[in-house]
Scaffold this motif. Structure first.
Motif, PDB file in Angstrom:
ATOM      1  N   ASP A  56       1.163  -1.419   0.195  1.00 51.32           N
ATOM      2  CA  ASP A  56       0.179  -0.116  -0.326  1.00 51.32           C
ATOM      3  C   ASP A  56       0.796   1.307   0.058  1.00 51.32           C
ATOM      4  O   ASP A  56       2.060   1.204   1.009  1.00 51.32           O
ATOM      5  N   THR A  57       0.686   2.067  -0.890  1.00 53.49           N
ATOM      6  CA  THR A  57       1.430   2.993  -1.075  1.00 53.49           C
ATOM      7  C   THR A  57       0.880   4.087  -0.046  1.00 53.49           C
ATOM      8  O   THR A  57       0.657   5.617  -0.267  1.00 53.49           O
ATOM      9  N   LEU A  58      -0.316   4.274   0.350  1.00 53.13           N
ATOM     10  CA  LEU A  58      -0.847   5.428   1.121  1.00 53.13           C
ATOM     11  C   LEU A  58      -1.158   6.509   0.663  1.00 53.13           C
ATOM     12  O   LEU A  58      -1.696   7.403   1.112  1.00 53.13           O
ATOM     13  N   TRP A  59      -1.732   6.535  -0.819  1.00 53.43           N
ATOM     14  CA  TRP A  59      -2.491   6.812  -1.988  1.00 53.43           C
ATOM     15  C   TRP A  59      -3.502   6.187  -2.211  1.00 53.43           C
ATOM     16  O   TRP A  59      -3.795   5.393  -2.223  1.00 53.43           O
ATOM     17  N   ILE A  60      -4.449   7.219  -2.708  1.00 52.28           N
ATOM     18  CA  ILE A  60      -5.367   6.648  -3.310  1.00 52.28           C
ATOM     19  C   ILE A  60      -6.187   6.999  -4.432  1.00 52.28           C
ATOM     20  O   ILE A  60      -5.453   8.097  -4.444  1.00 52.28           O
ATOM     21  N   ARG A  61      -6.673   6.336  -5.798  1.00 51.29           N
ATOM     22  CA  ARG A  61      -7.065   7.149  -6.510  1.00 51.29           C
ATOM     23  C   ARG A  61      -8.360   7.069  -6.345  1.00 51.29           C
ATOM     24  O   ARG A  61      -9.245   6.791  -6.168  1.00 51.29           O
ATOM     25  N   VAL A  62      -8.709   8.510  -6.753  1.00 50.49           N
ATOM     26  CA  VAL A  62     -10.125   9.133  -6.414  1.00 50.49           C
ATOM     27  C   VAL A  62     -10.976   9.206  -7.533  1.00 50.49           C
ATOM     28  O   VAL A  62     -10.128   9.790  -8.883  1.00 50.49           O
ATOM     29  N   PHE A  63     -12.210   8.944  -7.829  1.00 51.89           N
ATOM     30  CA  PHE A  63     -12.982   9.791  -8.879  1.00 51.89           C
ATOM     31  C   PHE A  63     -14.446  10.272  -8.495  1.00 51.89           C
ATOM     32  O   PHE A  63     -14.595  10.696  -7.803  1.00 51.89           O
ATOM     33  N   PHE A 105      -1.815  10.381   3.859  1.00 51.27           N
ATOM     34  CA  PHE A 105      -0.400  10.364   4.416  1.00 51.27           C
ATOM     35  C   PHE A 105       0.113  12.222   4.897  1.00 51.27           C
ATOM     36  O   PHE A 105       0.602  12.203   4.051  1.00 51.27           O
ATOM     37  N   GLY A 106       0.223  12.252   6.726  1.00 55.40           N
ATOM     38  CA  GLY A 106       1.846  13.890   6.473  1.00 55.40           C
ATOM     39  C   GLY A 106       0.346  14.334   6.612  1.00 55.40           C
ATOM     40  O   GLY A 106      -1.474  14.586   6.735  1.00 55.40           O
ATOM     41  N   LYS A 109      -1.368  16.622   2.791  1.00 57.85           N
ATOM     42  CA  LYS A 109      -2.822  15.651   2.029  1.00 57.85           C
ATOM     43  C   LYS A 109      -2.828  16.354   0.415  1.00 57.85           C
ATOM     44  O   LYS A 109      -3.804  16.515   0.395  1.00 57.85           O
ATOM     45  N   PRO A 110      -1.773  16.246   0.086  1.00 63.84           N
ATOM     46  CA  PRO A 110      -1.465  16.345  -1.727  1.00 63.84           C
ATOM     47  C   PRO A 110      -2.620  15.903  -2.391  1.00 63.84           C
ATOM     48  O   PRO A 110      -2.670  14.406  -1.902  1.00 63.84           O
ATOM     49  N   PHE A 111      -2.762  16.303  -3.843  1.00 63.92           N
ATOM     50  CA  PHE A 111      -3.715  15.677  -4.939  1.00 63.92           C
ATOM     51  C   PHE A 111      -2.681  15.500  -5.864  1.00 63.92           C
ATOM     52  O   PHE A 111      -1.290  16.762  -6.375  1.00 63.92           O
ATOM     53  N   ARG A 112      -1.904  13.964  -6.376  1.00 64.35           N
ATOM     54  CA  ARG A 112      -1.091  13.699  -6.902  1.00 64.35           C
ATOM     55  C   ARG A 112      -1.807  13.543  -8.594  1.00 64.35           C
ATOM     56  O   ARG A 112      -2.805  12.601  -8.801  1.00 64.35           O
ATOM     57  N   ILE A 113      -1.460  14.545 -10.215  1.00 68.66           N
ATOM     58  CA  ILE A 113      -2.216  14.458 -11.062  1.00 68.66           C
ATOM     59  C   ILE A 113      -1.702  13.906 -12.130  1.00 68.66           C
ATOM     60  O   ILE A 113      -0.252  14.601 -12.240  1.00 68.66           O
ATOM     61  N   LYS A 114      -1.378  12.864 -13.591  1.00 67.28           N
ATOM     62  CA  LYS A 114      -0.963  12.229 -14.234  1.00 67.28           C
ATOM     63  C   LYS A 114      -1.896  13.123 -14.755  1.00 67.28           C
ATOM     64  O   LYS A 114      -2.411  12.438 -15.375  1.00 67.28           O
ATOM     65  N   VAL A 115      -0.958  13.482 -15.920  1.00 62.11           N
ATOM     66  CA  VAL A 115      -0.959  13.873 -17.522  1.00 62.11           C
ATOM     67  C   VAL A 115      -0.325  13.749 -18.349  1.00 62.11           C
ATOM     68  O   VAL A 115       1.136  13.596 -18.295  1.00 62.11           O
ATOM     69  N   ARG A 116      -0.780  12.863 -18.896  1.00 61.94           N
ATOM     70  CA  ARG A 116       0.037  12.269 -20.606  1.00 61.94           C
ATOM     71  C   ARG A 116      -0.341  12.880 -21.607  1.00 61.94           C
ATOM     72  O   ARG A 116      -1.783  13.503 -22.042  1.00 61.94           O
ATOM     73  N   ASN A 117       1.029  13.008 -22.458  1.00 64.32           N
ATOM     74  CA  ASN A 117       0.594  13.636 -24.354  1.00 64.32           C
ATOM     75  C   ASN A 117       0.262  12.659 -25.372  1.00 64.32           C
ATOM     76  O   ASN A 117       0.725  11.575 -24.530  1.00 64.32           O
ATOM     77  N   ILE A 118      -1.331  12.198 -25.817  1.00 62.91           N
ATOM     78  CA  ILE A 118      -1.878  11.334 -25.845  1.00 62.91           C
ATOM     79  C   ILE A 118      -1.054  10.834 -27.446  1.00 62.91           C
ATOM     80  O   ILE A 118      -1.012   9.818 -28.234  1.00 62.91           O
ATOM     81  N   LEU A 119      -0.038  11.818 -27.931  1.00 57.25           N
ATOM     82  CA  LEU A 119       0.232  11.897 -29.495  1.00 57.25           C
ATOM     83  C   LEU A 119       1.478  10.780 -29.144  1.00 57.25           C
ATOM     84  O   LEU A 119       2.539   9.878 -30.158  1.00 57.25           O
ATOM     85  N   ASN A 120       2.400  10.968 -27.589  1.00 59.76           N
ATOM     86  CA  ASN A 120       3.576   9.918 -27.701  1.00 59.76           C
ATOM     87  C   ASN A 120       3.587   9.073 -26.432  1.00 59.76           C
ATOM     88  O   ASN A 120       4.586   8.484 -26.202  1.00 59.76           O
ATOM     89  N   ASP A 121       2.714   9.464 -25.934  1.00 61.62           N
ATOM     90  CA  ASP A 121       2.929   8.435 -24.393  1.00 61.62           C
ATOM     91  C   ASP A 121       3.659   9.288 -23.120  1.00 61.62           C
ATOM     92  O   ASP A 121       3.988   8.633 -22.138  1.00 61.62           O
ATOM     93  N   ASN A 122       4.143  10.031 -23.649  1.00 58.33           N
ATOM     94  CA  ASN A 122       4.946  11.238 -22.370  1.00 58.33           C
ATOM     95  C   ASN A 122       3.472  11.546 -21.284  1.00 58.33           C
ATOM     96  O   ASN A 122       2.643  11.880 -21.655  1.00 58.33           O
ATOM     97  N   PHE A 123       4.229  11.227 -19.752  1.00 56.85           N
ATOM     98  CA  PHE A 123       3.946  11.529 -18.956  1.00 56.85           C
ATOM     99  C   PHE A 123       3.924  12.456 -18.211  1.00 56.85           C
ATOM    100  O   PHE A 123       5.863  12.383 -18.263  1.00 56.85           O
ATOM    101  N   THR A 124       3.272  13.923 -17.256  1.00 60.65           N
ATOM    102  CA  THR A 124       4.381  14.228 -15.701  1.00 60.65           C
ATOM    103  C   THR A 124       3.415  14.406 -15.189  1.00 60.65           C
ATOM    104  O   THR A 124       2.175  14.170 -15.222  1.00 60.65           O
TER     105      THR A 124
END
Length: 362
Positions: A56-63, A105-106, A109-124
């Motif tokens: 468990d990473t102590l992160w939850i994926r929210v919807f 945790f901590g 209590k941040p939100f981590r956003i994953k954004v992907r470029n659909i042209l090449n699948d690079n993400f940040t």
């Protein structure tokens, strides 16, 4: 020493003062964004996030509900563009918000956003947190006094931070450190000494192994390792000086043992001096920007009277500088600590110049 005794159980979030707000606007850290931290709290469901080893990473994926998801996705793309591009909508069609994760945790209590470029699948990634004056001071000081620049934005009660890439310290120590060569271990020991010194100088606390990352860089025929802080919640708050020295956290025990086994006392002193000199040079080169930040911090409330009294006494013993006795704000303690480093550097530099002139003239 237990962490309960070493650190306070809970650090409060401090509001951004009018003076700090003006500073952020002056240096382009403040900008209007289309979404707030509280907006992301309206998730409809979540699942736990596990790593590759099913831990468990102590992160939850929210919807979010279908009604809100499209609006939130578009707003997050806009934030990405403001933070990392030109702020226009032109790149939105190439972006996809792959996930929104929430850390339980901590303090932040941040939100981590994953954004992907659909042209090449690079993400940040980028992070959305509640604003806290301590954290903002920490980010700005990291930007000016460490070897690394940081990008972040503040709007009202919401803080947007760029992702700092690297291998989490706890994972590196557990999985990768045993596989390092002896020269690599010696280089890591050197970097830990410098990191330890830098944290103490600028009063950045709680650098347990999961609050910094190890950054490997390939250089010709070897790998160079650097250590970067990734959590700035404990900037200028705690009263115990040990909190600002990573060597005293049990999570860093293996790094401390590495220093003991790979470096002599003279080498440790040399690397400490090198780091103090580099910080002093950065203070001088930062000019008016750091002067303004220090002036604002000196009048801001970012700690408790008990912590301020404790820290000023411990630093006075360390530096033998009685000026610390008059400090009534944590920012004053920080200001004097930075000034102490700068003055020592300038005094040594002047001495070296005089000695060099004597040699030349003789």
């Amino acid at each position: 020493m237990s962490e309960e005794r070493l650190m306070s159980k809970k650090k409060p979030a401090y509001p951004v003062s009018e003076a700090l707000d003006g500073y952020l606007e002056n240096y382009s850290r403040k900008t209007e964004i289309p979404i707030f931290y509280d907006d992301l709290l309206r998730f409809a469901g979540s699942v736990a996030v596990y790593d590759d080893n099913d831990v468990d990473t102590l992160w939850i994926r929210v919807f979010y509900s279908e009604f809100e998801r499209m609006e939130i996705d578009e707003s997050l793309k806009k934030v990405y563009s403001i933070l990392l591009s030109d702020g226009t909508d032109n790149i939105h069609k190439y972006l996809n918000v792959d996930s929104v994760d929430f850390c339980t945790f901590g303090n932040s209590k941040p939100f981590r956003i994953k954004v992907r470029n659909i042209l090449n699948d690079n993400f940040t990634y980028f992070y959305i947190k509640k604003t806290d004056a301590s954290r903002i001071y920490g980010l700005e000081l990291e930007h000016m006094l460490s070897p690394y620049n940081l990008t972040f934005l503040v709007y009202k009660d919401t803080l947007i931070e760029e992702h700092i890439a690297g291998i989490p310290g706890d994972m590196f120590i557990k999985d990768m450190l045993p596989k390092c060569t002896e020269p690599e271990k010696a280089q890591l020991a050197k970097e830990f000494v410098k990191f330890n010194e830098r944290c103490m100088i600028r009063l950045l606390g709680d650098m347990r192994s999961y609050n910094y990352v190890i950054v490997p860089t390939h250089d010709f025929d070897h790998v160079v390792y650097k250590i970067r802080a990734i959590d700035f919640d404990q900037q200028c708050f705690e009263g115990k000086l040990k909190v600002y020295r990573p060597q005293f956290f049990k999570e860093n025990y293996k790094m401390v043992e590495l220093v003991r086994s790979k470096l002599t006392r003279d080498s440790v002193d040399q690397y400490k001096l090198e780091e103090r000199s580099m910080v002093a040079k950065r203070i001088l080169s930062s000019g008016n920007r750091i002067k303004k930040l220090r002036a604002i911090c000196k009048i801001d409330d970012i700690s408790t009277p008990e912590n301020i009294a404790m820290l000023r006494e411990e630093i006075e013993v360390l530096t033998m500088d009685m000026k610390f006795q008059t400090c009534t704000k944590m920012g004053e303690v920080l200001d004097l600590a930075l000034d102490f480093v700068r003055r020592n550097y300038e005094d040594v530099s002047v001495k070296q110049i005089i000695e060099q002139d004597i040699k030349v003239n003789n």
